[in-house]
Scaffold this motif. Structure first.
Motif, mmCIF file in Angstrom:
data_model
loop_
_atom_site.group_PDB
_atom_site.id
_atom_site.type_symbol
_atom_site.label_atom_id
_atom_site.label_comp_id
_atom_site.label_asym_id
_atom_site.label_seq_id
_atom_site.Cartn_x
_atom_site.Cartn_y
_atom_site.Cartn_z
ATOM 1 N N UNK A 65 0.807 -1.217 0.000
ATOM 2 C CA UNK A 65 0.000 0.000 0.000
ATOM 3 C C UNK A 65 0.843 1.272 0.000
ATOM 4 N N UNK A 66 1.904 1.314 0.784
ATOM 5 C CA UNK A 66 2.692 2.538 0.914
ATOM 6 C C UNK A 66 3.338 2.933 -0.418
ATOM 7 N N UNK A 67 4.082 2.034 -1.096
ATOM 8 C CA UNK A 67 4.644 2.460 -2.386
ATOM 9 C C UNK A 67 3.578 2.727 -3.444
ATOM 10 N N UNK A 68 2.425 2.068 -3.334
ATOM 11 C CA UNK A 68 1.367 2.309 -4.313
ATOM 12 C C UNK A 68 0.718 3.678 -4.122
ATOM 13 N N UNK A 112 4.444 6.884 -3.893
ATOM 14 C CA UNK A 112 5.691 6.376 -4.488
ATOM 15 C C UNK A 112 6.890 7.304 -4.286
ATOM 16 N N UNK A 113 6.704 8.612 -4.367
ATOM 17 C CA UNK A 113 7.840 9.524 -4.221
ATOM 18 C C UNK A 113 8.371 9.543 -2.791
ATOM 19 N N UNK A 114 7.475 9.576 -1.814
ATOM 20 C CA UNK A 114 7.906 9.547 -0.413
ATOM 21 C C UNK A 114 8.558 8.215 -0.082
ATOM 22 N N UNK A 115 8.013 7.125 -0.630
ATOM 23 C CA UNK A 115 8.577 5.804 -0.380
ATOM 24 C C UNK A 115 9.995 5.716 -0.946
ATOM 25 N N UNK A 116 10.190 6.267 -2.148
ATOM 26 C CA UNK A 116 11.514 6.249 -2.778
ATOM 27 C C UNK A 116 12.526 7.015 -1.939
ATOM 28 N N UNK A 117 12.156 8.196 -1.468
ATOM 29 C CA UNK A 117 13.090 8.982 -0.654
ATOM 30 C C UNK A 117 13.384 8.279 0.666
ATOM 31 N N UNK A 118 12.394 7.593 1.223
ATOM 32 C CA UNK A 118 12.615 6.843 2.458
ATOM 33 C C UNK A 118 13.583 5.686 2.232
ATOM 34 N N UNK A 119 13.410 4.973 1.120
ATOM 35 C CA UNK A 119 14.304 3.847 0.815
ATOM 36 C C UNK A 119 15.734 4.346 0.591
ATOM 37 N N UNK A 120 15.884 5.478 -0.083
ATOM 38 C CA UNK A 120 17.220 6.038 -0.284
ATOM 39 C C UNK A 120 17.857 6.441 1.040
ATOM 40 N N UNK A 131 21.967 4.404 5.747
ATOM 41 C CA UNK A 131 22.180 4.076 7.149
ATOM 42 C C UNK A 131 23.240 2.984 7.286
ATOM 43 N N UNK A 132 23.822 2.928 8.451
ATOM 44 C CA UNK A 132 24.824 1.887 8.706
ATOM 45 C C UNK A 132 24.116 0.534 8.862
ATOM 46 N N UNK A 133 24.826 -0.545 8.566
ATOM 47 C CA UNK A 133 24.221 -1.875 8.709
ATOM 48 C C UNK A 133 23.734 -2.147 10.138
ATOM 49 N N UNK A 134 24.438 -1.635 11.133
ATOM 50 C CA UNK A 134 24.010 -1.859 12.518
ATOM 51 C C UNK A 134 22.665 -1.200 12.801
ATOM 52 N N UNK A 135 22.441 0.008 12.271
ATOM 53 C CA UNK A 135 21.156 0.674 12.466
ATOM 54 C C UNK A 135 20.038 -0.084 11.767
ATOM 55 N N UNK A 136 20.299 -0.566 10.558
ATOM 56 C CA UNK A 136 19.290 -1.330 9.820
ATOM 57 C C UNK A 136 18.979 -2.627 10.558
ATOM 58 N N UNK A 137 20.010 -3.276 11.079
ATOM 59 C CA UNK A 137 19.820 -4.518 11.840
ATOM 60 C C UNK A 137 18.971 -4.256 13.089
ATOM 61 N N UNK A 138 19.251 -3.143 13.775
ATOM 62 C CA UNK A 138 18.482 -2.795 14.972
ATOM 63 C C UNK A 138 17.018 -2.559 14.636
ATOM 64 N N UNK A 139 16.763 -1.862 13.538
ATOM 65 C CA UNK A 139 15.380 -1.625 13.110
ATOM 66 C C UNK A 139 14.694 -2.956 12.800
ATOM 67 N N UNK A 140 15.383 -3.831 12.093
ATOM 68 C CA UNK A 140 14.809 -5.135 11.754
ATOM 69 C C UNK A 140 14.527 -5.993 12.977
ATOM 70 N N UNK A 141 15.485 -6.045 13.898
ATOM 71 C CA UNK A 141 15.285 -6.849 15.107
ATOM 72 C C UNK A 141 14.182 -6.275 15.988
#
Length: 61
Positions: free
Chosen positions: A19-22, A25-33, A38-48
Motif C-alpha cells: 500500500x505505501x509504495x502504491x 511512491x515519491x515519499x517511499x523512494x526517498x525513504x528507501x534512499x 544508514x549503517x548496517x548496525x542501524x538497519x539490523x536494529x530496526x529489523x530486530x
C-alpha cells in the motif's frame, strides 16, 4: 495454526507492505534512499525491533 491461517497472514502482510509504495511512491523512494545510507548496525536494529514487536503481538494473541 492451520496453513490457511498462515497464508492469510502472509497475504495481509503483502497487502499492507504494498500500500505505501502504491499510494505514496515519491515519499517511499526517498525513504528507501535514506535507509540505504544508514549503517548496517542501524538497519539490523530496526529489523530486530520489528521482529521482537511482531513476536510480542503474536504471543499476546
Amino acid at each position: 495454526m492451520t496453513m490457511e491461517l498462515l497464508l492469510t497472514a502472509v497475504a495481509i502482510a503483502f497487502i499492507i507492505e504494498g500500500l505505501i509504495p502504491a499510494l505514496f511512491p515519491n515519499k517511499w523512494r526517498s525513504y528507501v534512499l535514506k535507509i540505504a545510507q544508514e549503517s548496517p548496525n542501524n538497519i539490523r536494529t530496526i529489523g530486530l525491533t520489528g521482529v521482537c514487536f511482531g513476536a510480542l503481538i503474536l504471543w499476546l494473541i
